[in-house]
Motif scaffolding. Sequence first.
Motif, mmCIF file in Angstrom:
data_model
loop_
_atom_site.group_PDB
_atom_site.id
_atom_site.type_symbol
_atom_site.label_atom_id
_atom_site.label_comp_id
_atom_site.label_asym_id
_atom_site.label_seq_id
_atom_site.Cartn_x
_atom_site.Cartn_y
_atom_site.Cartn_z
ATOM 1 N N SER A 110 -5.485 8.789 -3.711
ATOM 2 C CA SER A 110 -6.041 7.891 -2.701
ATOM 3 C C SER A 110 -6.302 6.495 -3.259
ATOM 4 O O SER A 110 -6.764 6.332 -4.390
ATOM 5 C CB SER A 110 -7.348 8.470 -2.154
ATOM 6 O OG SER A 110 -7.981 7.557 -1.287
ATOM 7 N N LEU A 111 -6.029 5.487 -2.426
ATOM 8 C CA LEU A 111 -6.395 4.099 -2.754
ATOM 9 C C LEU A 111 -7.665 3.681 -2.023
ATOM 10 O O LEU A 111 -8.052 2.508 -2.063
ATOM 11 C CB LEU A 111 -5.254 3.151 -2.400
ATOM 12 C CG LEU A 111 -3.973 3.262 -3.229
ATOM 13 C CD1 LEU A 111 -2.985 2.191 -2.820
ATOM 14 C CD2 LEU A 111 -4.270 3.189 -4.713
ATOM 15 N N ILE A 112 -8.305 4.635 -1.361
ATOM 16 C CA ILE A 112 -9.581 4.371 -0.684
ATOM 17 C C ILE A 112 -10.712 4.991 -1.491
ATOM 18 O O ILE A 112 -11.770 4.378 -1.677
ATOM 19 C CB ILE A 112 -9.590 4.946 0.755
ATOM 20 C CG1 ILE A 112 -8.356 4.476 1.526
ATOM 21 C CG2 ILE A 112 -10.883 4.551 1.479
ATOM 22 C CD1 ILE A 112 -8.253 2.995 1.760
ATOM 23 N N PHE A 115 0.842 -1.201 0.000
ATOM 24 C CA PHE A 115 0.000 0.000 0.000
ATOM 25 C C PHE A 115 0.877 1.251 0.000
ATOM 26 O O PHE A 115 0.654 2.186 -0.769
ATOM 27 C CB PHE A 115 -0.913 -0.025 1.224
ATOM 28 C CG PHE A 115 -1.926 1.080 1.254
ATOM 29 C CD1 PHE A 115 -3.180 0.907 0.701
ATOM 30 C CD2 PHE A 115 -1.628 2.303 1.835
ATOM 31 C CE1 PHE A 115 -4.114 1.940 0.722
ATOM 32 C CE2 PHE A 115 -2.546 3.336 1.864
ATOM 33 C CZ PHE A 115 -3.801 3.153 1.301
ATOM 34 N N MET A 116 1.880 1.263 0.868
ATOM 35 C CA MET A 116 2.788 2.401 0.942
ATOM 36 C C MET A 116 3.516 2.606 -0.385
ATOM 37 O O MET A 116 3.686 3.746 -0.849
ATOM 38 C CB MET A 116 3.796 2.199 2.082
ATOM 39 C CG MET A 116 3.197 2.343 3.466
ATOM 40 S SD MET A 116 4.312 1.762 4.789
ATOM 41 C CE MET A 116 5.835 2.632 4.412
ATOM 42 N N ALA A 117 3.952 1.521 -1.000
ATOM 43 C CA ALA A 117 4.666 1.629 -2.272
ATOM 44 C C ALA A 117 3.767 2.216 -3.350
ATOM 45 O O ALA A 117 4.196 3.057 -4.153
ATOM 46 C CB ALA A 117 5.195 0.261 -2.692
ATOM 47 N N GLU A 151 -13.251 -0.171 -11.387
ATOM 48 C CA GLU A 151 -12.249 0.094 -12.413
ATOM 49 C C GLU A 151 -11.001 0.760 -11.867
ATOM 50 O O GLU A 151 -10.066 1.026 -12.630
ATOM 51 C CB GLU A 151 -12.860 0.948 -13.529
ATOM 52 C CG GLU A 151 -13.937 0.218 -14.322
ATOM 53 C CD GLU A 151 -13.473 -1.152 -14.830
ATOM 54 O OE1 GLU A 151 -12.413 -1.199 -15.479
ATOM 55 O OE2 GLU A 151 -14.153 -2.154 -14.565
ATOM 56 N N LYS A 152 -10.964 1.049 -10.577
ATOM 57 C CA LYS A 152 -9.786 1.654 -9.965
ATOM 58 C C LYS A 152 -9.113 0.670 -9.026
ATOM 59 O O LYS A 152 -9.784 -0.082 -8.308
ATOM 60 C CB LYS A 152 -10.171 2.919 -9.185
ATOM 61 C CG LYS A 152 -10.606 4.076 -10.065
ATOM 62 C CD LYS A 152 -10.855 5.324 -9.226
ATOM 63 C CE LYS A 152 -11.231 6.509 -10.089
ATOM 64 N NZ LYS A 152 -11.464 7.730 -9.263
ATOM 65 N N PHE A 153 -7.788 0.672 -9.026
ATOM 66 C CA PHE A 153 -6.997 -0.143 -8.106
ATOM 67 C C PHE A 153 -7.126 0.452 -6.705
ATOM 68 O O PHE A 153 -6.931 1.653 -6.510
ATOM 69 C CB PHE A 153 -5.544 -0.129 -8.562
ATOM 70 C CG PHE A 153 -4.633 -1.018 -7.758
ATOM 71 C CD1 PHE A 153 -4.540 -2.370 -8.038
ATOM 72 C CD2 PHE A 153 -3.880 -0.498 -6.724
ATOM 73 C CE1 PHE A 153 -3.698 -3.196 -7.303
ATOM 74 C CE2 PHE A 153 -3.026 -1.309 -5.985
ATOM 75 C CZ PHE A 153 -2.946 -2.661 -6.276
#
Length: 203
Positions: free
Chosen positions: A80-82, A17-19, A158-160
């Motif tokens: 954001s990944l959320i 996640f950090m990467a 559709e988003k990582f």
Amino acid sequence: MKLVNSVGPNPHVVRMFMAERGISLPLEDIDILKGKNREADYLKTNPAGQSPCLVLDDGAIIAEITAICEYLDEKFPGSSLIGTTAEERAQTRRWTRWVDLNIVEPLANGFRYSEGLPMFQSRMRCLPEAAPGLKAKAQDGLAFLDAQLATRTFVAGEKFTLADVLLFCFLAFGGAVGQPLNPELKNIGRWYAAVGARPSAKA
């Protein structure tokens, strides 16, 4: 701020996640194979004896991988990944929770109660008789998700997102401990190969 790190899929989730987010923090490794996380010194830091945990600048602790990732997502600038809207965040949290309950937990406990029993039997209540059923439950979850992935690119759409990070790290772990991917699950296989090709997967 620092991340208490170790081997295993849980720290891998946070590192990946950090990467993905371009976040760099000092890592302090703890040897969970030798049970250092169950000794008094570490229990002062994290009473649950789990790895990883995030130690904040003021000494406060955040444990649980999804909580750590959400905190970092909010704390650091970047994509954001959320999610950036209430709707996106709801879908990410929905699918992260679903993956956790229906694949991650049964897969991980299936390992702890069988191949991992020599390591875990003195650290937690283990139910060896439940291991086959738990492994089968994880496969049921993957079969359901395989059908979902026929119509979208990633777990939540559709988003990582965090949901993809969580699932990938535990499927990579499962493949190393006797719970390989079912080759008949073509959509999971396609998704797994694509996520595994991301540079962050090696974090």
